[in-house]
Design an enzyme around this catalytic site. Structure first.
Site, PDB file in Angstrom:
ATOM      1  N   PHE A 181       0.843  -1.200   0.000  1.00 41.84           N
ATOM      2  CA  PHE A 181       0.000   0.000   0.000  1.00 41.84           C
ATOM      3  C   PHE A 181       0.875   1.246   0.000  1.00 41.84           C
ATOM      4  CE2 PHE A 181      -2.320   3.394   2.247  1.00 41.84           C
ATOM      5  CZ  PHE A 181      -3.440   3.477   1.418  1.00 41.84           C
ATOM      6  N   GLY A 182       0.637   2.152  -0.943  1.00 39.95           N
ATOM      7  CA  GLY A 182       1.369   3.422  -1.021  1.00 39.95           C
ATOM      8  C   GLY A 182       0.434   4.574  -0.714  1.00 39.95           C
TER       9      GLY A 182
ATOM     10  N   GLU B 250      13.020   3.809   0.517  1.00 37.38           N
ATOM     11  CA  GLU B 250      12.317   4.207   1.750  1.00 37.38           C
ATOM     12  C   GLU B 250      13.215   4.092   2.991  1.00 37.38           C
ATOM     13  OE1 GLU B 250       9.239   5.466   1.463  1.00 37.38           O
ATOM     14  OE2 GLU B 250       9.281   5.089  -0.688  1.00 37.38           O
TER      15      GLU B 250
HETATM   16  C1  SIN Z   1       4.513   5.862   0.646  1.00 34.11           C
HETATM   17  O1  SIN Z   1       4.420   6.599  -0.337  1.00 34.11           O
HETATM   18  O2  SIN Z   1       3.731   4.902   0.801  1.00 34.11           O
HETATM   19  C2  SIN Z   1       5.591   6.063   1.666  1.00 34.11           C
HETATM   20  C3  SIN Z   1       6.091   7.449   1.801  1.00 34.11           C
HETATM   21  C4  SIN Z   1       6.767   8.000   0.583  1.00 34.11           C
HETATM   22  O3  SIN Z   1       7.599   7.309  -0.017  1.00 34.11           O
HETATM   23  O4  SIN Z   1       6.476   9.131   0.193  1.00 34.11           O
END
Ligand code: SIN
Length: 194
Positions: A28-29, A103
């Site tokens: 999930f993003g 990340e």
């Molecule tokens: C995400 O997008 O799910 C994590 C945070 C990011 O990489 O901006």
């Protein structure tokens, strides 16, 4: 606040074994992972998770800021009754090598229930930067966050681009997020270096 988790979470994430033996995993993003899919995926579906809310409370030393002048990016904060909308990707486990690197600035990948728009759900993973990570910045008003974003930039570009791309991606998904849209409004009134 004491930071217990190192600024680089790659090693911790490599030891996470929640989906060992699986051929594919849902991820999930909710931040840049919504609008920047720089990795191969088998399927992509709009989705949500419950009891978490998106906040620009994580510092960015490696993408939208520097260790000396961190930018601000999103993480998730636990909140009963909240629903966070984003994008789910079905990926093969090899893709985590790239994602753990991307990340690495404080995010841990944690198990989560992902709900799709048709109401069905799947177990998957999400990257969350918890308050005990070294880059965590914590709460600030939407106006302060906008000022911070306006003056920040890093190897991935201006911090303002991260905010604007995310706000546009949420609009495309048809999902309003009051925190994000309020920061966007403040930011639009500021010159880049304020
Ligand atoms: C995400 O997008 O799910 C994590 C945070 C990011 O990489 O901006």
């Amino acid at each position: 606040m004491t930071a217990h988790i190192t600024a680089n979470t790659i090693t911790i994430n490599q030891q996470m074994d929640a989906f060992d033996g699986h051929h594919s995993v849902w991820l999930f993003g909710y931040g840049s992972l919504i609008y920047k899919a720089d990795f191969p995926y088998l399927e992509r579906r709009p989705a949500s998770i419950s009891a978490w809310t998106r906040r620009f409370w994580q510092g960015s030393h490696d993408h939208r800021g520097t260790p000396e002048a961190p930018g601000r990016v999103v993480t998730l904060i636990e909140q009963a009754g909240a629903v966070c909308h984003g994008m789910a990707y079905l990926i093969t486990p090899e893709v985590f090598a790239h994602l753990d690197h991307r990340e690495k600035n404080g995010y841990l990948r944690l198990p989560i229930t992902i709900t799709f728009n048709d109401g069905s759900d799947k177990q998957g993973l999400v990257y969350i930067a918890m308050p005990d990570n070294a880059a965590y910045l914590g709460a600030a008003s939407e106006q302060e966050i906008a000022r911070h974003i306006a003056r920040s930039a890093g190897p991935s570009g201006p911090n303002a681009d991260y905010l604007n791309l995310l706000a546009n991606a949420l609009r495309e998904l048809g999902q309003a997020d009051a925190h994000i849209f309020e920061i966007e409004q403040h930011l639009a009134l500021l010159a880049p270096s304020e």
